[in-house]
Scaffold this motif. Structure first.
Motif, mmCIF file in Angstrom:
data_model
loop_
_atom_site.group_PDB
_atom_site.id
_atom_site.type_symbol
_atom_site.label_atom_id
_atom_site.label_comp_id
_atom_site.label_asym_id
_atom_site.label_seq_id
_atom_site.Cartn_x
_atom_site.Cartn_y
_atom_site.Cartn_z
ATOM 1 N N ALA A 307 0.844 -1.205 0.000
ATOM 2 C CA ALA A 307 0.000 0.000 0.000
ATOM 3 C C ALA A 307 0.876 1.250 0.000
ATOM 4 N N ASN A 308 1.985 1.212 0.736
ATOM 5 C CA ASN A 308 2.925 2.342 0.714
ATOM 6 C C ASN A 308 3.415 2.597 -0.707
ATOM 7 N N LEU A 309 3.774 1.531 -1.409
ATOM 8 C CA LEU A 309 4.276 1.696 -2.780
ATOM 9 C C LEU A 309 3.185 2.221 -3.711
ATOM 10 N N GLU A 310 1.932 1.807 -3.470
ATOM 11 C CA GLU A 310 0.822 2.343 -4.271
ATOM 12 C C GLU A 310 0.642 3.838 -4.015
ATOM 13 N N ILE A 311 0.816 4.238 -2.753
ATOM 14 C CA ILE A 311 0.695 5.663 -2.423
ATOM 15 C C ILE A 311 1.773 6.455 -3.167
ATOM 16 N N TRP A 312 2.995 5.916 -3.166
ATOM 17 C CA TRP A 312 4.074 6.573 -3.924
ATOM 18 C C TRP A 312 3.726 6.665 -5.407
ATOM 19 N N ARG A 313 3.032 5.642 -5.917
ATOM 20 C CA ARG A 313 2.665 5.621 -7.337
ATOM 21 C C ARG A 313 1.521 6.578 -7.647
ATOM 22 N N ASP A 314 0.506 6.610 -6.775
ATOM 23 C CA ASP A 314 -0.758 7.268 -7.133
ATOM 24 C C ASP A 314 -0.962 8.641 -6.503
ATOM 25 N N GLU A 315 -0.231 8.954 -5.449
ATOM 26 C CA GLU A 315 -0.448 10.242 -4.782
ATOM 27 C C GLU A 315 0.759 11.154 -5.037
ATOM 28 N N PRO A 316 0.564 12.470 -4.911
ATOM 29 C CA PRO A 316 1.673 13.407 -5.190
ATOM 30 C C PRO A 316 2.679 13.450 -4.038
ATOM 31 N N VAL A 317 3.289 12.317 -3.740
ATOM 32 C CA VAL A 317 4.196 12.213 -2.595
ATOM 33 C C VAL A 317 5.403 13.145 -2.780
ATOM 34 N N GLN A 318 5.991 13.113 -3.990
ATOM 35 C CA GLN A 318 7.175 13.933 -4.221
ATOM 36 C C GLN A 318 6.850 15.419 -4.032
ATOM 37 N N GLN A 319 5.666 15.808 -4.486
ATOM 38 C CA GLN A 319 5.259 17.212 -4.333
ATOM 39 C C GLN A 319 5.111 17.578 -2.857
ATOM 40 N N ARG A 320 4.543 16.678 -2.060
ATOM 41 C CA ARG A 320 4.418 16.932 -0.606
ATOM 42 C C ARG A 320 5.796 17.066 0.035
ATOM 43 N N ILE A 321 6.701 16.220 -0.403
ATOM 44 C CA ILE A 321 8.066 16.257 0.143
ATOM 45 C C ILE A 321 8.729 17.589 -0.206
ATOM 46 N N ASP A 322 8.586 18.013 -1.471
ATOM 47 C CA ASP A 322 9.200 19.275 -1.903
ATOM 48 C C ASP A 322 8.613 20.454 -1.123
ATOM 49 N N THR A 323 7.300 20.436 -0.931
ATOM 50 C CA THR A 323 6.634 21.521 -0.201
ATOM 51 C C THR A 323 7.115 21.566 1.250
ATOM 52 N N LEU A 324 7.191 20.392 1.878
ATOM 53 C CA LEU A 324 7.658 20.326 3.259
ATOM 54 C C LEU A 324 9.119 20.782 3.359
ATOM 55 N N ALA A 325 9.933 20.361 2.385
ATOM 56 C CA ALA A 325 11.347 20.747 2.398
ATOM 57 C C ALA A 325 11.478 22.271 2.335
ATOM 58 N N ASP A 326 10.690 22.909 1.459
ATOM 59 C CA ASP A 326 10.728 24.381 1.339
ATOM 60 C C ASP A 326 10.285 25.037 2.647
ATOM 61 N N ALA A 327 9.230 24.499 3.252
ATOM 62 C CA ALA A 327 8.724 25.077 4.499
ATOM 63 C C ALA A 327 9.763 24.936 5.611
ATOM 64 N N GLN A 328 10.412 23.792 5.673
ATOM 65 C CA GLN A 328 11.471 23.584 6.677
ATOM 66 C C GLN A 328 12.598 24.601 6.468
ATOM 67 N N ALA A 329 12.970 24.817 5.205
ATOM 68 C CA ALA A 329 14.039 25.773 4.896
ATOM 69 C C ALA A 329 13.657 27.169 5.371
ATOM 70 N N ALA A 330 12.390 27.548 5.145
ATOM 71 C CA ALA A 330 11.934 28.885 5.536
ATOM 72 C C ALA A 330 11.975 29.044 7.056
ATOM 73 N N HIS A 331 11.494 28.047 7.782
ATOM 74 C CA HIS A 331 11.513 28.129 9.253
ATOM 75 C C HIS A 331 12.945 28.179 9.778
ATOM 76 N N LEU A 332 13.797 27.370 9.180
ATOM 77 C CA LEU A 332 15.184 27.313 9.629
ATOM 78 C C LEU A 332 15.886 28.655 9.389
ATOM 79 N N SER A 333 15.572 29.291 8.259
ATOM 80 C CA SER A 333 16.271 30.539 7.928
ATOM 81 C C SER A 333 15.919 31.653 8.919
ATOM 82 N N LEU A 334 14.733 31.547 9.539
ATOM 83 C CA LEU A 334 14.360 32.553 10.544
ATOM 84 C C LEU A 334 15.263 32.471 11.774
ATOM 85 N N LEU A 335 15.918 31.336 11.944
ATOM 86 C CA LEU A 335 16.816 31.176 13.098
ATOM 87 C C LEU A 335 18.282 31.340 12.720
ATOM 88 N N SER A 336 18.530 31.669 11.443
ATOM 89 C CA SER A 336 19.923 31.614 10.969
ATOM 90 C C SER A 336 20.828 32.653 11.626
#
Ligand SMILES: *Cc1c(COP(=O)(O)O)cnc(C)c1O
Length: 415
Positions: A307-336
């Protein structure tokens, strides 16, 4: 009566409260009274798509109606066959064989046994293992042996086997790492085991993809097996499905666990190249790969992984990861520019920083005090010493992530 439960990595003598969780959904954990916490470390790095993902839960329910457990020596079942074929399909072509087990530690034990089995069976026995400084590969005797030695394993050091340790490739010192690996390879070790791109339990230490690629080619040149422990880095954590993908690295052996079932059930695999399997393939029973756990390839866990592999196939997992990565970068930069937060760093969805404390006496109980602080602020975070990191499920909402980082800011004011 106090609870008879002896918790892992928990000093019961300190009397810290142990909250009871009754249910979880997406990035949130709930107590029976409705109190909730944001799970900012993915329940120790396992939960990828979020708690109780409907598709994984449905797959588990459906599988429980068919086959619960089966001896895997000499027998097989559809969920394992489907999963193995799919893992071979999504990983680089040279990885052709899949050995199942049930935790990250056992997947590493299997990798080490495969490596030694290969050399033994081709008639050139080798037993030395090369490791990277500050590594973590698990808590069994074998995996502690290939990990960093310290307070976490002092009592068992007499049982740990010797390894050759390559210095961590700190910025500016990469060449020293590569030179040390090159030198160690000439002594004909069996294998080099490494956490690709980021050392997790060792303190979220990040090193560049080109160093990983160089380490891989040094091993290839010297005919030393290259084991990638992707137990933590796999399944999107570092921004790509596997960390090795970012370096164009194809290992000889890969260990996967944690996010393999989306974090829902224990399962692990060790993938290897054909020559390793071929070295064990024989009419001679003595060449058999003698390893098994009772629950090897448990059908329900395999169904969850499918089911995990199906989620990777059928859902925008990579897009969620990219969005989260950008958000993490933004939060981190506030502490830089905050002098209390040193070495802010990020790899994919993982953000980390080192908290500066007034003196070392403070350091010894910093982590437990921070854990309590976050718990009181509705956040599950668990610093490694003075290293604080945020590694949430990919479904965490912007609001929830903002709450996590505001608790972190508040904690810097408090310490
Ligand atoms: C967690 C981890 C392990 C051990 O996995 P378990 O499932 O806890 O046995 C091994 N290697 C790495 C890199 C890990 O992060």
């Amino acid at each position: 009566m106090t609870s008879p439960v002896w918790h892992p990595f928990t000093q019961h003598g300190l009397g810290d409260p142990i909250p009871l969780i009754s249910h979880a959904k997406d990035a949130k954990l709930y107590a029976p009274d409705g109190q909730s916490w944001i799970d900012a470390i993915s329940s120790w790095w396992v939960t990828t798509h979020g708690h109780a993902h409907p598709r994984i839960m449905a797959a588990i329910r459906a599988q429980t109606e068919k086959l619960d457990q089966l001896i895997f020596a000499g027998w097989t079942h559809e969920p394992a066959e489907t999963l193995a074929a799919e893992l071979v399909r999504i990983t680089p072509d040279p990885l052709t064989r899949v050995f199942f087990s049930d935790s990250g530690s056992t997947s590493v034990e299997v990798a080490l046994k495969m490596a030694l089995g290969y050399w033994y069976n081709i008639g050139e026995p080798r037993s030395r293992i090369l490791v990277l400084e500050h590594s973590y590969h698990g808590d069994t005797i074998g995996t502690m042996s290939v990990g960093e030695r310290g307070v976490y394993n002092r009592a068992w050091q007499p049982l740990l086997f010797d390894v050759d340790t390559i210095p961590f490739p700190y910025e500016g010192l990469e060449q020293a790492t590569l030179d040390a690996l090159e030198a160690a390879c000439s002594a004909k070790p069996a294998a080099f085991i490494v956490e690709p791109l980021i050392l997790g339990a060792g303190g979220m230490l990040i090193y560049p993809a080109w160093v990983l690629a160089e380490m891989r080619s040094i091993c290839a040149r010297h005919n030393v097996l290259f084991i990638a422990d992707e137990v933590m880095t796999g399944w999107g954590r570092t921004g790509t499905r596997f960390a090795c993908d970012q370096a164009g690295v194809i290992p000889d052996i890969v260990c996967l666990s944690k996010g393999l079932t989306g974090g829902s059930l224990p399962l692990a695999v060790t993938l290897c190249i054909e020559p390793i399997f071929a070295a064990h393939f024989s009419t001679d029973r003595a060449k058999t790969f003698y390893h098994s756990s009772s629950y090897t390839a448990n059908p329900i866990a395999c169904a969850a992984a499918n089911a995990n592999l199906e989620i990777w196939r059928d859902e925008p997992v990579q897009q969620r990861i990219d969005t989260l990565a950008d958000a993490q970068a933004a939060h981190l930069s506030l502490l830089s520019h905050d002098p209390r937060a040193q070495n802010p760093r990020r790899l994919g969805t993982i953000a980390a920083l080192d908290i500066v404390v007034p003196d070392s006496g403070y350091l010894s109980n910093l982590a437990p005090r921070l854990i309590a602080f976050y718990r009181d602020h509705g956040v599950l975070l668990r610093p490694l010493g003075n290293t604080l990191y945020v590694m949430p499920p990919y479904c965490i909402t912007p609001d929830e992530l903002a709450q996590v980082w505001s608790a972190i800011k508040a904690s810097l004011d408090a310490v």
